[in-house]
Scaffold this motif. Structure first.
Motif, short mmCIF file in Angstrom:
data_model
loop_
_atom_site.label_atom_id
_atom_site.label_comp_id
_atom_site.label_asym_id
_atom_site.label_seq_id
_atom_site.Cartn_x
_atom_site.Cartn_y
_atom_site.Cartn_z
N LYS A 168 0.81 -1.22 0.00
CA LYS A 168 0.00 0.00 0.00
C LYS A 168 0.84 1.27 0.00
N ILE A 169 2.16 1.13 -0.02
CA ILE A 169 2.97 2.36 -0.03
C ILE A 169 3.34 2.73 -1.45
N PHE A 170 3.72 4.00 -1.59
CA PHE A 170 4.08 4.53 -2.89
C PHE A 170 5.50 4.10 -3.25
N ILE A 171 5.64 3.38 -4.37
CA ILE A 171 6.96 3.03 -4.87
C ILE A 171 7.09 3.66 -6.26
N PRO A 172 8.07 4.55 -6.45
CA PRO A 172 8.18 5.21 -7.75
C PRO A 172 8.36 4.19 -8.88
N SER A 203 15.22 14.30 -3.56
CA SER A 203 14.40 13.77 -2.45
C SER A 203 13.25 12.90 -2.97
N GLY A 204 12.50 13.42 -3.95
CA GLY A 204 11.30 12.71 -4.39
C GLY A 204 11.60 11.44 -5.14
N GLN A 205 12.71 11.41 -5.86
CA GLN A 205 13.07 10.19 -6.59
C GLN A 205 14.20 9.47 -5.86
N GLY A 206 15.29 10.17 -5.57
CA GLY A 206 16.47 9.54 -5.00
C GLY A 206 16.21 8.93 -3.64
N LEU A 207 15.73 9.72 -2.68
CA LEU A 207 15.53 9.21 -1.33
C LEU A 207 14.27 8.35 -1.23
N THR A 208 13.14 8.89 -1.71
CA THR A 208 11.89 8.14 -1.60
C THR A 208 11.98 6.81 -2.33
N GLY A 209 12.50 6.86 -3.57
CA GLY A 209 12.61 5.62 -4.33
C GLY A 209 13.72 4.75 -3.80
N GLY A 210 14.80 5.37 -3.35
CA GLY A 210 15.93 4.60 -2.85
C GLY A 210 15.55 3.78 -1.63
N ILE A 211 14.75 4.37 -0.74
CA ILE A 211 14.34 3.67 0.46
C ILE A 211 13.43 2.48 0.13
N THR A 212 12.58 2.66 -0.88
CA THR A 212 11.69 1.55 -1.25
C THR A 212 12.37 0.58 -2.20
N ALA A 238 13.37 0.98 -5.19
CA ALA A 238 12.93 1.02 -6.58
C ALA A 238 14.14 1.03 -7.51
N VAL A 239 14.08 0.25 -8.57
CA VAL A 239 15.22 0.09 -9.48
C VAL A 239 15.60 1.42 -10.11
N GLY A 240 14.57 2.13 -10.64
CA GLY A 240 14.84 3.38 -11.35
C GLY A 240 15.47 4.41 -10.45
#
Lengths: 210, 491
Positions: free
Chosen positions: A81-85, B454-463, B465-467
């Motif tokens: 349910k979390i946002f994953i880019p 922040s919106g791509q690097g940190l947020t995506g990095g923590i989850t 995400a490959v991109g």
């Protein structure tokens, strides 16, 4: 699974926005305290002087990715349910390259330019104005040209463990080890005498306040 | 009196650690004079607290019916329960009085916070200075919010001698004590620590907050914390209401006033403060009055002797440090940022960002100017999908908070001033132009990559995400390349 809380229970939109302001407040506070309101401190990273930016960045990634993993293991957070880019290989590759060029030219990234501008730095303000122009130019002018890149290499919500086919815990462990490696190298370089930019410097190294 | 400054008088009074002996007549005069000891707010809070504690202890003791914890006799339980009618009514009373108590104390804390901070500034309590010992001391001072209450080396010595004295192992004289002795301070620390425990465990039990094990643990913790406070409360009530020598202290809680003699004898340091206040006031309204009007004659002579030696003493300029506060340790900042991201994920299920603030406000402005164009534009129109508006988004409010937070931090750290950061080799004009150009690249790049650092690097990095990870390495790598190209502008 109690989290994400706002997706499990109904919370008024006003409260969600109010909490967003508080979270933003903390965000700005931390960035300013880390020294990101100062373009010279950020740029110093690229001249092997002061690696604050990279250290903060990787510490955040380590704490954040490990934290999400533990939240999920404890049964608190539903990772579905979390946002994953979403991953668009060409979009992130080209976008990252354009943005990386901006680092050397302007010295800030969008978030830190807000920090710098709000503490009265005129270069930060100019950067925000430039970022506004750049942002709007994408939709108004460049979208048709960059459309192929923007939507290129779509892979959806794919994560590293899925890509490599390994356990998420192993991936986080690899990230932590990599982060510790980065810290070790940056500390060595900061304290050591190795300096590829030696002959370019007008001021001695380590002029940036720590 | 005209030729003495307040600072000189303060220094002169500092020579006296203990109150000097006075003649009987002087003491008599002192007894006639009243001095203010407590504010109305303090008195109200004190008596509110006292009555609440009486009622809470009375009902609380009667509420404990489980044979494991019960200590009150059955007849007591019957009496109290019958007074309220039903056990349920008594429980409700206990809970809601507790809630009122918590509310009053929260309000008191909120309104007292500024005063609390000011006191810290004056007494220069700081967690940043000194070794582990000083840090510990500062920490307990911060819990109290009043430097008169925190324990120092003298107090430790006092406690040691006192305890040894009680068991007959020491007859050394007790070291001088401030307005509170070490025993009182220790009790104060205990109460300051126990009150939040009582509040939290009480709320947990009353409203069943949290899992079952937590509620079960809240019960003994609640009793234990109350027990600690009550053990000292007995001494407090005895000293205040029964002990003859402390009688004036009891009445001071009703009238707010106390005789000067009592302050002189029992709270000598506080007495000095009042005298200095009176001195300032007298100097203003009647500059010709003498020190004898303020102090007992024999003491005035002694103070004047000391003042002779301090004639040329000038108050040092307050040492206002204009240097900015140090930056945080990067690892600490990183951990804080990581925790903030985790909190945001935990509550909202999303990360933090920055760049879409610009595209969203831009779209909003474009929409005001040219709604048809904006809403039919291939890219901008996605902000209107599903009845959404560009401004009705988490990111907008988060960045508003970010701007306030950054300013607040900069202001506190003395870094908020109008200036330009640049390398040594370029002019301000060049720097502004470069910053603008860099901004354009960043804005464009952030849109193409669907987010910034922040919106791509940190947020995506923590989850993971490959991109996002691709983005991070490319951005940092190209950053080094770009920095090499533009080295003349920074070095």
């Amino acid at each position: 699974m109690i989290a994400p809380i706002f997706k499990q229970i109904v919370v008024s939109i006003e409260f969600q926005y109010f909490l967003a302001i508080l979270i933003g407040f903390a965000f700005g506070y931390i960035l300013e305290r880390a020294g990101f309101g100062n373009a010279r401190k950020i740029a110093a990273e690229f001249y092997f002087e002061d690696f604050t930016m990279i250290k903060v960045f990787f510490t955040t990634l380590m704490v954040g990715s490990a934290g999400l993993l533990f939240f999920n293991w404890f049964g608190w957070l539903d990772l579905d349910k979390i946002f994953i880019p979403k991953t668009y290989i060409w979009g992130q590759l080209v976008g990252g390259a354009i943005l990386g060029m901006g680092f050397g030219v302007g010295g800030y990234c969008p978030g830190t330019s807000f920090v710098s501008a709000s503490t009265g730095k005129l270069d930060g303000l100019a950067f925000v104005a430039g970022a506004f122009v750049g942002t709007m130019s994408f939709g108004d002018i460049f979208y048709d040209w960059l459309k192929g890149v923007y939507k290129g290499g779509p892979m959806g919500k794919i994560t590293l463990p899925e890509l490599f086919g390994i356990n998420a815990g192993v991936m986080v462990l690899i990230i932590i080890i990599m982060g510790l490696g980065v810290f070790w190298i940056t500390e060595k370089v900061e304290k050591g005498s190795w300096d590829p930019y030696k002959k370019f410097r007008k001021n001695p190294r380590r002029m940036i306040e720590r | 009196m005209n030729n003495i400054t307040t600072y000189q008088l303060k220094k002169a009074l500092d020579y006296f650690d203990y109150p000097p002996k006075l003649s009987a007549k002087e003491m008599d005069n002192m007894r006639q004079r009243k001095m203010k000891k407590h504010d109305v707010a303090i008195m109200l809070v004190h008596w509110f607290n006292a009555f609440t504690w009486i009622l809470m202890l009375t009902t609380g003791a009667a509420l404990i019916i489980s044979s494991f914890y019960k200590f009150a006799p059955d007849f007591y339980l019957t009496i109290v329960r019958d007074f309220f009618g039903t056990p349920g009514a008594m429980l409700q009373f206990h809970i809601w009085l507790g809630v009122v108590w918590i509310l009053v104390f929260s309000a008191y804390t909120v309104f007292g916070y500024r005063k609390y901070l000011r006191k810290h500034k004056i007494s220069e309590i700081s967690l940043k200075r000194g070794g582990i010992k000083e840090k510990l001391k500062a920490l307990q001072c911060i819990i109290f919010g009043n430097s008169a209450l925190c324990l120092d080396e003298n107090d430790i010595q006092w406690l040691k001698i006192r305890v040894l004295g009680i068991i007959g192992q020491s007859n050394v004289e007790l070291p001088p004590q401030g307005s509170f002795n070490a025993g009182q301070k220790l009790y104060g620390l205990l109460v300051a620590l126990m009150t939040p425990v009582i509040m939290l465990t009480g709320l947990t039990m009353a409203f069943h907050l949290g899992p079952l094990w937590l509620i079960q643990w809240a019960i003994p913790l609640h009793f234990l914390a109350v027990g600690f406070v009550v053990s000292g409360l007995m001494v407090h009530v005895y000293m205040g209401a029964v002990f003859p020598e402390e009688k004036p202290a009891f009445f001071s809680m009703v009238t707010g006033n106390v005789s000067e003699l009592f302050l002189y004898r029992h709270h000598f340091n506080f007495w000095k403060e009042r005298i200095i206040k009176q001195f300032e006031w007298r100097k203003e309204v009647d500059p010709d009055s003498k020190l004898e009007d303020l102090l007992p004659d024999s003491l005035a002579v002694k103070v004047e002797e000391k003042l002779e030696g301090l004639k040329d003493l000038v108050e040092p300029e307050p040492n206002r440090d204009l240097r900015p506060t140090k930056f945080w340790n990067p690892y600490f900042a990183g951990v804080m940022l990581g925790l903030l991201f985790l909190f945001t994920y935990f509550v909202y299920g999303r990360g933090l960002g920055a760049s879409s603030f610009l595209s969203r406000t831009g779209t909003y402005i474009w929409n005001l100017i040219a709604p048809e164009y904006t809403q039919s534009n291939v890219y901008w129109s996605h902000y209107f999908h599903g009845g959404h508006t560009p401004l009705g988004n988490f990111m907008i409010f988060e960045v508003i908070g970010l701007i306030i937070g950054a300013y607040w931090s900069g202001k506190k750290a003395k870094r908020a001033k109008v200036e330009i950061h640049k390398g040594p080799g370029i002019t301000n004009k060049v720097r502004i132009f470069m910053a603008f150009a860099g901004g354009i690249l960043m804005g464009l790049g952030a849109r193409v990559a669907r987010g910034c650092t922040s919106g791509q690097g940190l947020t995506g990095g923590i989850t993971l995400a490959v991109g996002a990870w691709l983005f991070v390495f490319v951005a940092i790598g190209v950053g080094y390349f770009s920095a090499y190209l533009f080295r003349r502008y920074w070095l």
